[in-house]
Design a protein around this motif. Sequence first.
Motif, PDB file in Angstrom:
ATOM      1  N   TYR A 266       7.757  13.242 -56.577  1.00 25.35           N
ATOM      2  CA  TYR A 266       7.908  12.936 -55.146  1.00 25.35           C
ATOM      3  C   TYR A 266       6.575  12.478 -54.536  1.00 25.35           C
ATOM      4  O   TYR A 266       5.503  12.993 -54.861  1.00 25.35           O
ATOM      5  N   ALA A 267       6.675  11.530 -53.608  1.00 20.69           N
ATOM      6  CA  ALA A 267       5.496  11.096 -52.848  1.00 20.69           C
ATOM      7  C   ALA A 267       5.948  10.314 -51.622  1.00 20.69           C
ATOM      8  O   ALA A 267       7.036   9.738 -51.599  1.00 20.69           O
ATOM      9  N   THR A 268       5.110  10.334 -50.611  1.00 12.92           N
ATOM     10  CA  THR A 268       5.322   9.523 -49.409  1.00 12.92           C
ATOM     11  C   THR A 268       4.317   8.381 -49.429  1.00 12.92           C
ATOM     12  O   THR A 268       3.104   8.612 -49.505  1.00 12.92           O
ATOM     13  N   LEU A 269       4.816   7.169 -49.379  1.00 14.93           N
ATOM     14  CA  LEU A 269       3.956   5.981 -49.373  1.00 14.93           C
ATOM     15  C   LEU A 269       3.995   5.374 -47.985  1.00 14.93           C
ATOM     16  O   LEU A 269       5.064   5.005 -47.490  1.00 14.93           O
ATOM     17  N   ARG A 270       2.844   5.284 -47.345  1.00 15.55           N
ATOM     18  CA  ARG A 270       2.766   4.709 -46.001  1.00 15.55           C
ATOM     19  C   ARG A 270       2.116   3.338 -46.042  1.00 15.55           C
ATOM     20  O   ARG A 270       1.148   3.122 -46.776  1.00 15.55           O
ATOM     21  N   TRP A 271       2.668   2.439 -45.220  1.00  8.24           N
ATOM     22  CA  TRP A 271       2.125   1.090 -45.146  1.00  8.24           C
ATOM     23  C   TRP A 271       1.120   1.023 -44.008  1.00  8.24           C
ATOM     24  O   TRP A 271       1.462   1.181 -42.845  1.00  8.24           O
ATOM     25  N   ASN A 272      -0.143   0.798 -44.361  1.00  4.67           N
ATOM     26  CA  ASN A 272      -1.204   0.654 -43.366  1.00  4.67           C
ATOM     27  C   ASN A 272      -1.253  -0.809 -42.948  1.00  4.67           C
ATOM     28  O   ASN A 272      -1.784  -1.662 -43.663  1.00  4.67           O
ATOM     29  N   ALA A 273      -0.681  -1.114 -41.783  1.00  2.00           N
ATOM     30  CA  ALA A 273      -0.588  -2.499 -41.326  1.00  2.00           C
ATOM     31  C   ALA A 273      -1.956  -3.096 -41.038  1.00  2.00           C
ATOM     32  O   ALA A 273      -2.157  -4.308 -41.193  1.00  2.00           O
ATOM     33  N   ALA A 274      -2.895  -2.258 -40.618  1.00  2.00           N
ATOM     34  CA  ALA A 274      -4.229  -2.767 -40.296  1.00  2.00           C
ATOM     35  C   ALA A 274      -4.974  -3.210 -41.548  1.00  2.00           C
ATOM     36  O   ALA A 274      -5.707  -4.207 -41.536  1.00  2.00           O
ATOM     37  N   ALA A 275      -4.795  -2.478 -42.660  1.00  2.00           N
ATOM     38  CA  ALA A 275      -5.490  -2.800 -43.906  1.00  2.00           C
ATOM     39  C   ALA A 275      -4.622  -3.587 -44.874  1.00  2.00           C
ATOM     40  O   ALA A 275      -5.114  -4.044 -45.911  1.00  2.00           O
TER      41      ALA A 275
ATOM     42  N   PHE B 114       5.056   2.990 -40.662  1.00  2.00           N
ATOM     43  CA  PHE B 114       6.198   2.779 -41.554  1.00  2.00           C
ATOM     44  C   PHE B 114       5.909   3.439 -42.904  1.00  2.00           C
ATOM     45  O   PHE B 114       4.794   3.388 -43.415  1.00  2.00           O
ATOM     46  N   SER B 115       6.954   4.048 -43.497  1.00  2.00           N
ATOM     47  CA  SER B 115       6.755   4.721 -44.781  1.00  2.00           C
ATOM     48  C   SER B 115       8.020   4.675 -45.625  1.00  2.00           C
ATOM     49  O   SER B 115       9.123   4.402 -45.132  1.00  2.00           O
ATOM     50  N   VAL B 116       7.841   4.943 -46.919  1.00  2.00           N
ATOM     51  CA  VAL B 116       8.960   5.145 -47.838  1.00  2.00           C
ATOM     52  C   VAL B 116       8.679   6.423 -48.624  1.00  2.00           C
ATOM     53  O   VAL B 116       7.532   6.845 -48.765  1.00  2.00           O
ATOM     54  N   GLU B 117       9.762   7.037 -49.124  1.00  2.00           N
ATOM     55  CA  GLU B 117       9.636   8.193 -50.000  1.00  2.00           C
ATOM     56  C   GLU B 117      10.161   7.809 -51.374  1.00  2.00           C
ATOM     57  O   GLU B 117      11.133   7.066 -51.490  1.00  2.00           O
ATOM     58  N   VAL B 118       9.514   8.339 -52.425  1.00  2.00           N
ATOM     59  CA  VAL B 118       9.964   8.114 -53.800  1.00  2.00           C
ATOM     60  C   VAL B 118      10.210   9.456 -54.462  1.00  2.00           C
ATOM     61  O   VAL B 118       9.549  10.452 -54.156  1.00  2.00           O
ATOM     62  N   ARG B 119      11.187   9.492 -55.379  1.00  2.00           N
ATOM     63  CA  ARG B 119      11.504  10.723 -56.102  1.00  2.00           C
ATOM     64  C   ARG B 119      12.405  10.401 -57.283  1.00  2.00           C
ATOM     65  O   ARG B 119      13.294   9.555 -57.186  1.00  2.00           O
TER      66      ARG B 119
END
Length: 261
Positions: free
Chosen positions: A116-125, A104-109
Amino acid sequence: MSLRFKRAATLAGLLAALVLTAVFAIDRAAVSATPDPADLAVKSACASGWYVNPDEADRKPEALEAGFRFTGDDLVHHAATGTVADLAAGTFVAAPAPDQPSFFSVEVRNPDNTGYATLRWNAAASKWTMVTGGQAYENATAAGLVAMTTPPKSSALMSFGVGYTKNPPGTVAVTVSKVTFKGQAYDLTCAPKPTTSSQSSAASASAKPSTSASTAGATLPLTGASDNPVPWLIGAGLVLLVAGTAAVLSVRRASRIEYRA
């Protein structure tokens, strides 16, 4: 050389130059043109609003009855508003589970296209992660993550979505049937078209005509006819070039006949 021959030769030369100029101009435009937004949308008869970015045109998932199927580096986005303040990661229903924890991820801008950046949610961590400028970052909150760079990344949400990273790509084919973000569920499935027998039964069961349109969708992604004009223009140019050359040869033969007489 007769005057008619010179005129015909000049005409043929101009036609050839026009054909070559048109072909090269079209070729350059095809290379530099930005993809049409319609070509970036995931073609689904039931789930709308999903797309890939212009530099991700070859990463669209396949829309099936059971949902969106992701393989390799496939991903997908959906427009979002708001900020990353107190942002909670979205969830998704997938079968089987993806082999990357940050699916799962979100983009910001910013509105001016900076930050701009892509932020990913690391479910394991249970952390948000980001890779930018060759450097990897992670933080328990999205707001804290975007503030870790200089200058900071944008806090304005651009999109949310699911999918694999490009490097490395995923190795498990995953079908996602639902994505939930900010309390809203997005159904990616598509009910199959009713069979002929079921359509007949439905029609006979009701004496009144229905005023509502059916929402049943096709089982395959929708595709359109090619609108590429290059082959037609090249063909037309070649016809003109051949016609001009024939005219030159005809005038040349006529000139020789007149000379011998």
